[in-house]
Scaffold this active site. Structure first.
Site, PDB file in Angstrom:
ATOM      1  N   LYS A 112       7.701  -7.433  -3.302  1.00 56.24           N
ATOM      2  CA  LYS A 112       8.414  -6.398  -2.548  1.00 56.24           C
ATOM      3  C   LYS A 112       9.920  -6.555  -2.640  1.00 56.24           C
ATOM      4  O   LYS A 112      10.656  -5.575  -2.665  1.00 56.24           O
ATOM      5  CB  LYS A 112       7.965  -6.394  -1.083  1.00 56.24           C
ATOM      6  CG  LYS A 112       6.592  -5.779  -0.940  1.00 56.24           C
ATOM      7  CD  LYS A 112       6.215  -5.476   0.469  1.00 56.24           C
ATOM      8  CE  LYS A 112       4.818  -4.848   0.459  1.00 56.24           C
ATOM      9  NZ  LYS A 112       4.339  -4.513   1.782  1.00 56.24           N
ATOM     10  N   LYS A 195      -1.656  -1.576  -8.853  1.00 56.58           N
ATOM     11  CA  LYS A 195      -2.447  -1.117  -7.705  1.00 56.58           C
ATOM     12  C   LYS A 195      -1.797   0.093  -7.045  1.00 56.58           C
ATOM     13  O   LYS A 195      -0.569   0.214  -7.038  1.00 56.58           O
ATOM     14  CB  LYS A 195      -2.663  -2.259  -6.707  1.00 56.58           C
ATOM     15  CG  LYS A 195      -1.740  -2.259  -5.525  1.00 56.58           C
ATOM     16  CD  LYS A 195      -2.171  -3.255  -4.462  1.00 56.58           C
ATOM     17  CE  LYS A 195      -1.176  -3.186  -3.296  1.00 56.58           C
ATOM     18  NZ  LYS A 195      -1.587  -2.268  -2.237  1.00 56.58           N
ATOM     19  N   LYS A 198       1.652   2.113  -1.185  1.00 56.23           N
ATOM     20  CA  LYS A 198       2.559   3.070  -0.563  1.00 56.23           C
ATOM     21  C   LYS A 198       3.999   2.772  -0.929  1.00 56.23           C
ATOM     22  O   LYS A 198       4.803   3.686  -1.042  1.00 56.23           O
ATOM     23  CB  LYS A 198       2.318   3.112   0.946  1.00 56.23           C
ATOM     24  CG  LYS A 198       3.113   2.193   1.799  1.00 56.23           C
ATOM     25  CD  LYS A 198       2.775   2.417   3.247  1.00 56.23           C
ATOM     26  CE  LYS A 198       3.253   1.231   4.067  1.00 56.23           C
ATOM     27  NZ  LYS A 198       2.385   0.043   3.936  1.00 56.23           N
TER      28      LYS A 198
HETATM   29  P1  ATP Z   1       2.527  -1.728   0.752  1.00 55.57           P
HETATM   30  O1  ATP Z   1       2.782  -1.240  -0.628  1.00 55.57           O
HETATM   31  O2  ATP Z   1       3.639  -1.458   1.716  1.00 55.57           O
HETATM   32  O3  ATP Z   1       2.031  -3.159   0.809  1.00 55.57           O
HETATM   33  P2  ATP Z   1      -0.134  -0.817   0.826  1.00 55.57           P
HETATM   34  O4  ATP Z   1      -0.313   0.423   0.047  1.00 55.57           O
HETATM   35  O5  ATP Z   1      -0.527  -2.112   0.188  1.00 55.57           O
HETATM   36  O6  ATP Z   1       1.362  -0.831   1.308  1.00 55.57           O
HETATM   37  P3  ATP Z   1      -0.961  -1.781   3.367  1.00 55.57           P
HETATM   38  O7  ATP Z   1      -0.614  -1.131   4.647  1.00 55.57           O
HETATM   39  O8  ATP Z   1      -0.252  -3.022   2.943  1.00 55.57           O
HETATM   40  O9  ATP Z   1      -0.871  -0.674   2.219  1.00 55.57           O
HETATM   41  O10 ATP Z   1      -2.498  -2.125   3.350  1.00 55.57           O
HETATM   42  C1  ATP Z   1      -3.439  -1.666   4.281  1.00 55.57           C
HETATM   43  C2  ATP Z   1      -4.827  -2.095   3.834  1.00 55.57           C
HETATM   44  O11 ATP Z   1      -5.198  -1.421   2.637  1.00 55.57           O
HETATM   45  C3  ATP Z   1      -4.909  -3.591   3.507  1.00 55.57           C
HETATM   46  O12 ATP Z   1      -6.157  -4.059   3.940  1.00 55.57           O
HETATM   47  C4  ATP Z   1      -4.806  -3.631   2.021  1.00 55.57           C
HETATM   48  O13 ATP Z   1      -5.409  -4.772   1.479  1.00 55.57           O
HETATM   49  C5  ATP Z   1      -5.549  -2.356   1.633  1.00 55.57           C
HETATM   50  N1  ATP Z   1      -5.085  -1.818   0.358  1.00 55.57           N
HETATM   51  C6  ATP Z   1      -3.821  -1.440   0.069  1.00 55.57           C
HETATM   52  N2  ATP Z   1      -3.738  -0.955  -1.175  1.00 55.57           N
HETATM   53  C7  ATP Z   1      -4.977  -1.034  -1.706  1.00 55.57           C
HETATM   54  C8  ATP Z   1      -5.553  -0.677  -2.963  1.00 55.57           C
HETATM   55  N3  ATP Z   1      -4.813  -0.149  -3.923  1.00 55.57           N
HETATM   56  N4  ATP Z   1      -6.866  -0.891  -3.160  1.00 55.57           N
HETATM   57  C9  ATP Z   1      -7.629  -1.429  -2.184  1.00 55.57           C
HETATM   58  N5  ATP Z   1      -7.174  -1.775  -0.965  1.00 55.57           N
HETATM   59  C10 ATP Z   1      -5.858  -1.586  -0.718  1.00 55.57           C
HETATM   60 MG    MG Z   2      -0.030  -4.028   0.984  1.00 61.42          MG
END
Ligand code: ATP
Ligand code: MG
Length: 332
Positions: A112, A195, A198
Protein backbone atom coordinates in the site's frame (compact mmCIF):
# COMPACT_ATOMS: atom_id res chain seq x y z
CA UNK A 1 -20.85 -22.95 19.51
CA UNK A 2 -17.51 -21.99 17.98
CA UNK A 3 -17.23 -18.29 17.36
CA UNK A 4 -16.52 -16.67 13.99
CA UNK A 5 -15.61 -13.05 13.61
CA UNK A 6 -14.91 -10.88 10.62
CA UNK A 7 -15.00 -7.16 9.99
CA UNK A 8 -14.89 -5.26 6.72
CA UNK A 9 -13.88 -1.69 6.03
CA UNK A 10 -16.55 0.73 4.86
CA UNK A 11 -15.91 1.86 1.31
CA UNK A 12 -16.75 4.87 -0.82
CA UNK A 13 -19.16 3.12 -3.15
CA UNK A 14 -19.87 -0.43 -2.19
CA UNK A 15 -18.23 -3.71 -1.49
CA UNK A 16 -16.73 -5.27 -4.57
CA UNK A 17 -17.07 -8.68 -6.09
CA UNK A 18 -13.82 -9.86 -4.46
CA UNK A 19 -14.99 -8.80 -0.99
CA UNK A 20 -18.25 -10.61 -1.57
CA UNK A 21 -16.99 -13.90 -2.99
CA UNK A 22 -13.83 -14.04 -0.87
CA UNK A 23 -15.31 -13.07 2.47
CA UNK A 24 -18.90 -11.87 2.90
CA UNK A 25 -20.52 -14.79 1.19
CA UNK A 26 -18.98 -17.25 3.65
CA UNK A 27 -20.31 -15.21 6.56
CA UNK A 28 -23.89 -16.17 5.77
CA UNK A 29 -23.85 -19.99 6.11
CA UNK A 30 -21.44 -19.75 9.06
CA UNK A 31 -24.30 -18.17 11.04
CA UNK A 32 -26.07 -21.54 11.07
CA UNK A 33 -23.55 -23.34 13.22
CA UNK A 34 -21.42 -20.60 14.77
CA UNK A 35 -21.76 -17.77 17.21
CA UNK A 36 -21.13 -15.10 14.60
CA UNK A 37 -19.71 -11.62 15.15
CA UNK A 38 -19.66 -9.39 12.08
CA UNK A 39 -19.11 -5.72 11.59
CA UNK A 40 -17.83 -2.62 9.90
CA UNK A 41 -14.23 -1.63 10.61
CA UNK A 42 -14.67 2.13 10.61
CA UNK A 43 -11.49 2.76 12.62
CA UNK A 44 -9.46 0.98 9.98
CA UNK A 45 -10.95 3.32 7.37
CA UNK A 46 -9.20 6.25 9.06
CA UNK A 47 -5.86 4.95 7.80
CA UNK A 48 -6.60 6.85 4.59
CA UNK A 49 -7.66 10.48 4.62
CA UNK A 50 -11.42 10.52 4.70
CA UNK A 51 -14.14 13.13 4.53
CA UNK A 52 -16.06 12.86 7.86
CA UNK A 53 -19.55 12.96 6.35
CA UNK A 54 -18.48 10.43 3.78
CA UNK A 55 -17.12 8.03 6.40
CA UNK A 56 -20.37 8.34 8.30
CA UNK A 57 -22.45 7.49 5.22
CA UNK A 58 -20.10 4.72 4.13
CA UNK A 59 -20.37 3.08 7.54
CA UNK A 60 -24.16 2.96 7.44
CA UNK A 61 -24.16 1.81 3.83
CA UNK A 62 -21.66 -0.87 4.78
CA UNK A 63 -23.91 -2.19 7.52
CA UNK A 64 -26.91 -2.15 5.16
CA UNK A 65 -24.92 -4.16 2.63
CA UNK A 66 -24.00 -6.78 5.22
CA UNK A 67 -27.67 -7.32 6.00
CA UNK A 68 -28.58 -7.30 2.29
CA UNK A 69 -25.91 -9.96 1.73
CA UNK A 70 -27.58 -12.19 4.30
CA UNK A 71 -26.13 -11.33 7.70
CA UNK A 72 -29.06 -11.74 10.06
CA UNK A 73 -28.82 -9.40 13.05
CA UNK A 74 -31.17 -11.67 14.99
CA UNK A 75 -28.73 -14.56 14.78
CA UNK A 76 -25.44 -12.67 14.55
CA UNK A 77 -23.86 -9.89 16.54
CA UNK A 78 -23.62 -7.06 14.00
CA UNK A 79 -21.75 -3.97 15.13
CA UNK A 80 -19.56 -1.02 14.25
CA UNK A 81 -15.94 -1.29 15.40
CA UNK A 82 -15.78 2.17 16.98
CA UNK A 83 -18.87 1.40 19.09
CA UNK A 84 -16.83 -1.19 20.95
CA UNK A 85 -13.97 0.78 22.53
CA UNK A 86 -12.38 -2.43 23.85
CA UNK A 87 -10.87 -2.99 20.39
CA UNK A 88 -8.60 0.02 20.76
CA UNK A 89 -7.98 -0.68 24.44
CA UNK A 90 -6.61 -4.12 23.66
CA UNK A 91 -4.79 -2.85 20.63
CA UNK A 92 -2.36 -0.83 22.77
CA UNK A 93 -1.37 -3.84 24.84
CA UNK A 94 -0.91 -5.98 21.73
CA UNK A 95 1.12 -3.23 20.08
CA UNK A 96 3.53 -3.40 22.99
CA UNK A 97 3.95 -7.13 22.32
CA UNK A 98 4.57 -6.68 18.58
CA UNK A 99 8.12 -6.46 17.36
CA UNK A 100 8.84 -3.51 15.12
CA UNK A 101 10.62 -5.89 12.78
CA UNK A 102 7.69 -8.26 12.65
CA UNK A 103 5.25 -5.42 11.92
CA UNK A 104 7.62 -4.14 9.24
CA UNK A 105 7.37 -7.43 7.39
CA UNK A 106 3.64 -7.07 6.63
CA UNK A 107 3.45 -7.23 2.87
CA UNK A 108 0.13 -5.39 2.67
CA UNK A 109 1.67 -2.32 4.29
CA UNK A 110 4.58 -2.45 1.89
CA UNK A 111 2.23 -2.86 -1.09
CA UNK A 112 0.00 0.00 0.00
CA UNK A 113 2.87 2.35 0.69
CA UNK A 114 4.32 1.31 -2.64
CA UNK A 115 6.56 3.64 -4.51
CA UNK A 116 5.69 6.63 -2.32
CA UNK A 117 7.71 5.03 0.49
CA UNK A 118 7.19 5.04 4.25
CA UNK A 119 7.96 8.75 4.67
CA UNK A 120 4.45 9.72 3.57
CA UNK A 121 2.62 6.81 5.28
CA UNK A 122 0.77 7.28 8.56
CA UNK A 123 1.42 5.25 11.70
CA UNK A 124 -2.19 4.02 11.70
CA UNK A 125 -1.61 2.21 8.42
CA UNK A 126 1.51 0.65 9.91
CA UNK A 127 -0.22 -0.56 13.10
CA UNK A 128 -3.41 -1.62 11.27
CA UNK A 129 -2.59 -5.35 11.67
CA UNK A 130 -2.27 -4.89 15.45
CA UNK A 131 -5.74 -3.34 15.65
CA UNK A 132 -6.98 -6.17 13.46
CA UNK A 133 -5.47 -8.67 15.91
CA UNK A 134 -7.28 -6.87 18.73
CA UNK A 135 -10.57 -7.01 16.77
CA UNK A 136 -10.28 -10.77 16.62
CA UNK A 137 -8.75 -11.60 20.00
CA UNK A 138 -10.94 -9.33 22.10
CA UNK A 139 -13.94 -11.44 21.00
CA UNK A 140 -12.16 -14.77 21.51
CA UNK A 141 -12.90 -15.82 17.92
CA UNK A 142 -12.15 -19.39 16.85
CA UNK A 143 -12.34 -18.74 13.11
CA UNK A 144 -11.94 -15.72 10.86
CA UNK A 145 -13.51 -15.86 7.39
CA UNK A 146 -11.43 -13.59 5.12
CA UNK A 147 -9.79 -13.54 1.71
CA UNK A 148 -6.31 -14.81 0.96
CA UNK A 149 -4.79 -11.30 1.31
CA UNK A 150 -5.44 -11.39 5.05
CA UNK A 151 -3.52 -14.60 5.72
CA UNK A 152 -0.37 -12.87 6.91
CA UNK A 153 -2.31 -10.60 9.27
CA UNK A 154 -4.03 -13.68 10.68
CA UNK A 155 -0.63 -15.25 11.26
CA UNK A 156 0.40 -12.18 13.25
CA UNK A 157 -2.83 -12.40 15.25
CA UNK A 158 -2.14 -16.04 16.12
CA UNK A 159 1.38 -15.15 17.08
CA UNK A 160 0.26 -12.38 19.40
CA UNK A 161 -2.33 -14.63 21.04
CA UNK A 162 0.29 -17.31 21.64
CA UNK A 163 2.84 -14.80 22.92
CA UNK A 164 0.36 -13.28 25.34
CA UNK A 165 -0.79 -16.69 26.57
CA UNK A 166 2.78 -17.85 27.06
CA UNK A 167 3.78 -14.76 28.99
CA UNK A 168 0.67 -14.13 31.10
CA UNK A 169 -1.17 -17.44 31.13
CA UNK A 170 -3.98 -18.85 28.99
CA UNK A 171 -6.14 -15.87 27.95
CA UNK A 172 -6.86 -15.82 24.23
CA UNK A 173 -8.28 -18.32 21.83
CA UNK A 174 -5.75 -18.78 19.02
CA UNK A 175 -7.90 -18.21 15.91
CA UNK A 176 -7.79 -20.14 12.65
CA UNK A 177 -8.15 -18.49 9.26
CA UNK A 178 -11.20 -19.60 7.30
CA UNK A 179 -10.14 -19.03 3.72
CA UNK A 180 -11.72 -20.84 0.79
CA UNK A 181 -9.14 -21.82 -1.78
CA UNK A 182 -11.60 -21.56 -4.65
CA UNK A 183 -12.65 -17.92 -4.08
CA UNK A 184 -9.99 -16.57 -1.72
CA UNK A 185 -8.50 -14.44 -4.44
CA UNK A 186 -10.71 -12.93 -7.14
CA UNK A 187 -8.61 -11.19 -9.77
CA UNK A 188 -8.87 -7.76 -11.36
CA UNK A 189 -10.96 -7.81 -14.57
CA UNK A 190 -8.50 -5.66 -16.51
CA UNK A 191 -5.30 -7.12 -15.09
CA UNK A 192 -6.09 -10.68 -14.05
CA UNK A 193 -2.59 -11.23 -12.68
CA UNK A 194 -3.48 -8.81 -9.85
CA UNK A 195 -6.11 -9.17 -7.15
CA UNK A 196 -9.31 -7.16 -7.43
CA UNK A 197 -8.89 -4.45 -4.83
CA UNK A 198 -10.56 -1.24 -3.85
CA UNK A 199 -7.27 0.63 -3.62
CA UNK A 200 -5.30 -1.15 -6.34
CA UNK A 201 -7.80 -1.74 -9.15
CA UNK A 202 -8.84 0.64 -11.92
CA UNK A 203 -12.59 1.41 -12.11
CA UNK A 204 -12.98 -1.09 -14.94
CA UNK A 205 -11.01 -3.76 -13.12
CA UNK A 206 -13.38 -3.91 -10.19
CA UNK A 207 -17.08 -4.69 -9.94
CA UNK A 208 -18.88 -2.56 -7.37
CA UNK A 209 -21.85 -4.54 -6.11
CA UNK A 210 -24.07 -1.46 -5.96
CA UNK A 211 -23.29 -0.06 -9.38
CA UNK A 212 -26.09 0.02 -11.89
CA UNK A 213 -26.79 -3.12 -13.79
CA UNK A 214 -25.87 -1.76 -17.22
CA UNK A 215 -22.45 -0.63 -16.03
CA UNK A 216 -21.82 -3.87 -14.22
CA UNK A 217 -22.74 -5.97 -17.25
CA UNK A 218 -20.59 -3.82 -19.50
CA UNK A 219 -17.57 -4.19 -17.23
CA UNK A 220 -17.88 -7.95 -17.10
CA UNK A 221 -18.37 -8.17 -20.84
CA UNK A 222 -15.22 -6.16 -21.41
CA UNK A 223 -13.10 -8.20 -18.99
CA UNK A 224 -9.64 -8.92 -20.36
CA UNK A 225 -9.33 -12.49 -21.59
CA UNK A 226 -6.31 -14.35 -22.79
CA UNK A 227 -4.82 -15.21 -26.13
CA UNK A 228 -6.17 -18.32 -27.84
CA UNK A 229 -9.84 -19.27 -27.88
CA UNK A 230 -10.17 -22.26 -25.66
CA UNK A 231 -12.12 -22.00 -22.40
CA UNK A 232 -10.01 -23.92 -19.92
CA UNK A 233 -8.99 -23.40 -16.31
CA UNK A 234 -5.28 -22.60 -16.11
CA UNK A 235 -4.40 -19.78 -13.75
CA UNK A 236 -0.87 -19.44 -15.12
CA UNK A 237 -1.55 -19.51 -18.84
CA UNK A 238 -5.11 -18.15 -18.77
CA UNK A 239 -5.59 -15.95 -15.70
CA UNK A 240 -8.45 -13.94 -17.22
CA UNK A 241 -10.54 -16.92 -18.35
CA UNK A 242 -9.77 -18.78 -15.12
CA UNK A 243 -10.97 -15.84 -13.05
CA UNK A 244 -14.24 -15.70 -15.00
CA UNK A 245 -14.73 -19.44 -14.51
CA UNK A 246 -14.12 -19.01 -10.78
CA UNK A 247 -16.74 -16.27 -10.57
CA UNK A 248 -19.29 -18.20 -12.62
CA UNK A 249 -18.71 -21.36 -10.62
CA UNK A 250 -19.23 -19.51 -7.32
CA UNK A 251 -22.55 -18.03 -8.42
CA UNK A 252 -23.92 -21.01 -10.33
CA UNK A 253 -22.76 -23.71 -7.95
CA UNK A 254 -21.48 -25.65 -10.99
CA UNK A 255 -18.00 -27.12 -10.57
CA UNK A 256 -15.34 -25.66 -12.83
CA UNK A 257 -14.69 -28.89 -14.82
CA UNK A 258 -18.42 -29.08 -15.60
CA UNK A 259 -18.39 -25.46 -16.77
CA UNK A 260 -15.40 -26.24 -18.99
CA UNK A 261 -17.43 -29.08 -20.55
CA UNK A 262 -20.46 -26.83 -21.01
CA UNK A 263 -18.39 -24.17 -22.76
CA UNK A 264 -16.48 -26.54 -25.03
CA UNK A 265 -16.59 -25.11 -28.55
CA UNK A 266 -18.04 -21.80 -27.36
CA UNK A 267 -16.25 -18.44 -27.36
CA UNK A 268 -15.04 -16.00 -24.72
CA UNK A 269 -18.06 -13.80 -25.45
CA UNK A 270 -20.41 -16.59 -24.36
CA UNK A 271 -18.51 -17.06 -21.13
CA UNK A 272 -18.51 -13.33 -20.35
CA UNK A 273 -22.23 -13.11 -21.07
CA UNK A 274 -22.93 -15.96 -18.67
CA UNK A 275 -20.76 -14.37 -15.97
CA UNK A 276 -22.48 -11.01 -16.43
CA UNK A 277 -25.92 -12.65 -16.06
CA UNK A 278 -24.85 -14.55 -12.96
CA UNK A 279 -23.37 -11.50 -11.23
CA UNK A 280 -26.32 -9.28 -12.17
CA UNK A 281 -28.69 -11.95 -10.87
CA UNK A 282 -27.14 -11.52 -7.46
CA UNK A 283 -26.40 -7.79 -7.58
CA UNK A 284 -29.84 -6.54 -8.61
CA UNK A 285 -31.80 -7.81 -5.58
CA UNK A 286 -28.77 -7.00 -3.38
CA UNK A 287 -28.86 -3.38 -4.52
CA UNK A 288 -32.61 -3.10 -4.01
CA UNK A 289 -32.42 -4.53 -0.50
CA UNK A 290 -29.52 -2.24 0.43
CA UNK A 291 -31.43 0.84 -0.74
CA UNK A 292 -34.48 -0.28 1.19
CA UNK A 293 -32.43 -0.65 4.37
CA UNK A 294 -30.80 2.74 3.82
CA UNK A 295 -34.31 4.18 3.84
CA UNK A 296 -34.82 2.84 7.37
CA UNK A 297 -31.85 4.47 9.06
CA UNK A 298 -33.36 4.66 12.53
CA UNK A 299 -34.09 0.95 12.57
CA UNK A 300 -30.62 0.22 11.16
CA UNK A 301 -28.96 2.25 13.89
CA UNK A 302 -31.03 0.51 16.55
CA UNK A 303 -29.83 -2.86 15.22
CA UNK A 304 -26.22 -1.65 15.40
CA UNK A 305 -26.67 -0.36 18.94
CA UNK A 306 -27.99 -3.75 20.06
CA UNK A 307 -25.08 -5.46 18.33
CA UNK A 308 -22.52 -3.22 20.01
CA UNK A 309 -24.05 -3.86 23.44
CA UNK A 310 -23.81 -7.62 22.85
CA UNK A 311 -20.28 -7.36 21.51
CA UNK A 312 -19.16 -5.33 24.51
CA UNK A 313 -20.25 -8.05 26.93
CA UNK A 314 -17.57 -10.34 25.55
CA UNK A 315 -15.00 -7.65 24.80
CA UNK A 316 -15.07 -5.98 28.20
CA UNK A 317 -14.41 -9.32 29.90
CA UNK A 318 -11.33 -9.79 27.73
CA UNK A 319 -9.99 -6.31 28.40
CA UNK A 320 -10.56 -6.53 32.16
CA UNK A 321 -8.73 -9.84 32.23
CA UNK A 322 -5.87 -8.58 30.06
CA UNK A 323 -5.40 -5.35 32.00
CA UNK A 324 -5.29 -7.26 35.27
CA UNK A 325 -2.86 -9.86 33.90
CA UNK A 326 -0.36 -7.34 32.59
CA UNK A 327 -0.46 -5.52 35.92
CA UNK A 328 -2.41 -2.34 35.23
CA UNK A 329 -3.82 -1.04 38.49
CA UNK A 330 -7.61 -1.25 38.46
CA UNK A 331 -9.42 2.04 39.14
CA UNK A 332 -10.93 2.08 42.67
P1 ATP B 1 -7.77 -2.65 0.02
O1 ATP B 1 -7.30 -2.62 -1.39
O2 ATP B 1 -7.96 -1.30 0.64
O3 ATP B 1 -6.98 -3.59 0.91
P2 ATP B 1 -9.68 -4.67 -0.42
O4 ATP B 1 -10.26 -4.59 -1.77
O5 ATP B 1 -8.59 -5.66 -0.18
O6 ATP B 1 -9.24 -3.21 -0.04
P3 ATP B 1 -10.66 -5.06 2.22
O7 ATP B 1 -11.64 -4.16 2.87
O8 ATP B 1 -9.22 -4.99 2.59
O9 ATP B 1 -10.83 -4.89 0.64
O10 ATP B 1 -11.10 -6.56 2.42
C1 ATP B 1 -12.34 -6.98 2.92
C2 ATP B 1 -12.43 -8.49 2.82
O11 ATP B 1 -12.47 -8.90 1.46
C3 ATP B 1 -11.21 -9.20 3.43
O12 ATP B 1 -11.66 -10.36 4.07
C4 ATP B 1 -10.37 -9.52 2.25
O13 ATP B 1 -9.54 -10.62 2.48
C5 ATP B 1 -11.43 -9.83 1.20
N1 ATP B 1 -10.96 -9.57 -0.16
C6 ATP B 1 -10.51 -8.38 -0.63
N2 ATP B 1 -10.18 -8.47 -1.92
C7 ATP B 1 -10.41 -9.75 -2.29
C8 ATP B 1 -10.29 -10.48 -3.52
N3 ATP B 1 -9.84 -9.89 -4.61
N4 ATP B 1 -10.63 -11.78 -3.54
C9 ATP B 1 -11.09 -12.39 -2.42
N5 ATP B 1 -11.26 -11.78 -1.23
C10 ATP B 1 -10.92 -10.47 -1.16
MG1 MG C 1 -7.38 -5.70 1.58
Amino acid sequence: LPRVLSLIQPTAQSFHLGNYLGALRQWVPLQDDHDAFYGIADLHALTVEMDPQELHDNTLRGAAQLIAAGVDPERSTLFIQSHVPEHTQLSWVLGCLTGFGQASRMTQFKDKVGKAGTESANVGLFTYPVLMAADILVHQADQVPVGEDQRQHLELTRDLAQRFNARYGETFVVPEPYILKSVGKIQDLQDPTMKMSKTGSSPNGLVELLEDEKKLVKKLKSAVTDSGREIIFDEQAKPGVSNLLTILSAFSGTAIPDLVDQFAGKGYGDLKGAVADAVAGFATPFRERTLELMGERTELQAILARGAARAREVASKSVTEVYAKVGLLPPR
